[in-house]
Scaffold this active site. Structure first.
Site, PDB file in Angstrom:
ATOM      1  N   ASP A  90       3.676  -0.173   9.317  1.00 62.08           N
ATOM      2  CA  ASP A  90       3.258   0.465   8.070  1.00 62.08           C
ATOM      3  C   ASP A  90       2.684   1.838   8.402  1.00 62.08           C
ATOM      4  OD1 ASP A  90       2.643   0.902   5.309  1.00 62.08           O
ATOM      5  OD2 ASP A  90       2.329  -1.245   5.065  1.00 62.08           O
ATOM      6  N   ASP A  97       7.313   3.996   8.648  1.00 61.81           N
ATOM      7  CA  ASP A  97       7.632   4.056   7.228  1.00 61.81           C
ATOM      8  C   ASP A  97       8.923   3.283   7.033  1.00 61.81           C
ATOM      9  OD1 ASP A  97       8.586   4.777   4.687  1.00 61.81           O
ATOM     10  OD2 ASP A  97       7.714   6.778   4.807  1.00 61.81           O
ATOM     11  N   PHE A  98       8.946   2.379   6.048  1.00 58.26           N
ATOM     12  CA  PHE A  98      10.165   1.584   5.890  1.00 58.26           C
ATOM     13  C   PHE A  98      11.361   2.396   5.401  1.00 58.26           C
ATOM     14  CE2 PHE A  98       7.183   0.075   2.433  1.00 58.26           C
ATOM     15  CZ  PHE A  98       7.657   0.919   1.430  1.00 58.26           C
ATOM     16  N   HIS A 134      10.233  -4.791  -4.649  1.00 57.36           N
ATOM     17  CA  HIS A 134      10.035  -4.761  -6.104  1.00 57.36           C
ATOM     18  C   HIS A 134       9.367  -3.471  -6.575  1.00 57.36           C
ATOM     19  CE1 HIS A 134       5.807  -6.921  -6.098  1.00 57.36           C
ATOM     20  NE2 HIS A 134       5.822  -5.844  -5.332  1.00 57.36           N
TER      21      HIS A 134
END
Length: 353
Positions: free
Chosen positions: A212, A239-240, A258
């Site tokens: 993260d 960072d994804f 989501h």
């Protein structure tokens, strides 16, 4: 008991005429505000040692006795508290969950659900319906996380509410899925590491990687140390939407996708697919609320609106997940149960992206 007692409550709502049931739905703001005020006053904590009369509750909470009593009467009509024949009020199963610091406490979530942060946003729902743009930005003039950074009190409340929810969902997910099958698990966008610490604590043979942003993972070492799993965790700032550490047996995305529309969600999935390039037997584990069938109640349909008005994200049904996954180089391994939190186990498949 009077035959009309609780007639407007959920247990007897089906017995009401349709036009009355319709009006009951519009009472939601009133009822929510009642529960929110009583949560803010800490009434459930005051009643933890036994029933109390309204005047004593008013004295303890610095409120107007008659007004407090009338608010409590509404809450009791919905089973949140019990109004006794002698005028004292007592806890019920519902208000036990309004107490602070007890297992399963929902107080912080109730405070968040009744806060301006949520209801001012929903006040701009029509803007979203007409434009497709997040209502939060219309209401506040900036993005959700920018607001939390600029308003520490709101940020702290949101963090407490989400942490409480995360603890509850972590238990459900761990009880329903065997994470011990994977020797090395990467929790991508895993925040301070709460979920990963729960996985590792339950499965001592598993090693973990937390990924993260640097500002988010600052508190992770302390949490892992307190959970007794620090020796089995690697913390990777990242960072994804960027490159992910490759070669893990499974990559977890819990309550990440989501937040995003399909285009941005596909970008995240693409990064996981790249990380699994040399691991055709590896797995993607998506932990999300799976929206249920039409005309049936499930909380995911309300959570979906939260995502819509807050970020422009969405909760997804099984069919929507299949479509998104297929476009991103993944396929579902099994059939998850809709209408609840689920672990969607996905395998990489050969496809042109």
């Amino acid at each position: 008991m009077d035959s009309m007692t609780g007639v407007v409550g959920p247990a007897m709502a089906a017995a009401l005429p349709p036009h009355v049931r319709l009006l009951l739905l519009t009472d939601g703001k009133r009822i929510s505000r009642v529960v929110h005020v009583l949560a803010e006053l800490g009434i459930a904590d005051e009643l933890a040692d036994g029933p109390l009369a309204v005047p004593e509750l008013a004295e303890r909470t610095g409120t107007h006795a008659d007004s407090l009593g009338r608010v409590l009467r509404v809450a009791a009509a919905f089973g949140v508290f019990e109004e006794r024949e002698d005028g004292r009020y007592a806890l019920t199963d519902l208000s036990e969950a309004l107490r602070s610091g007890v297992p399963g406490s929902q107080r912080d979530m109730v405070l968040y659900n009744g806060s301006e942060l949520l209801w001012r946003t929903y006040g701009s729902l029509m803007h979203t319906v007409r434009t497709g743009q997040p209502a939060f930005e219309e209401a506040y003039g900036h993005g959700f996380f920018t607001h939390l950074e600029e308003n520490p009190e709101a940020g702290a409340l949101f963090d407490r509410a989400m942490t409480g929810m995360s603890r509850a969902t972590a238990r459900m997910l761990l009880d329903g899925f065997d994470f011990s099958r994977f020797a090395r698990i990467a929790d991508v966008g895993g925040g301070r590491g709460l979920f990963l610490s729960e996985v590792l604590a339950r499965h001592p043979q598993v090693r973990g990687t937390l990924v993260d942003r640097p500002a988010v993972i600052e508190e992770a070492p302390k949490l892992f140390d307190e959970a007794g799993v620090a020796d089995r965790v690697e913390i990777v700032p990242g960072d994804f939407f960027g490159e992910l550490p490759p070669g893990r047996d499974a990559y977890v995305l819990k309550a990440v996708l989501h937040d995003w529309d399909d285009e941005r969600a596909a970008a995240v999935l693409g990064r996981v697919r790249d990380a699994l390039a040399e691991r055709p037997d590896g797995r993607l584990l998506i932990c999300e609320f799976l929206v249920g069938p039409a005309n049936q109640w499930d909380r995911g349909k309300l959570l979906d609106l939260d995502m819509l008005v807050r970020f422009g994200g969405r909760e997804r049904s099984a069919d929507q997940w299949r479509t998104l996954l297929a476009a991103s180089g993944f396929a579902l391994v099994d059939e998850p149960v809709p209408g609840r939190w689920a672990v969607l186990e996905c395998r990489p498949v050969a496809t042109a992206r």
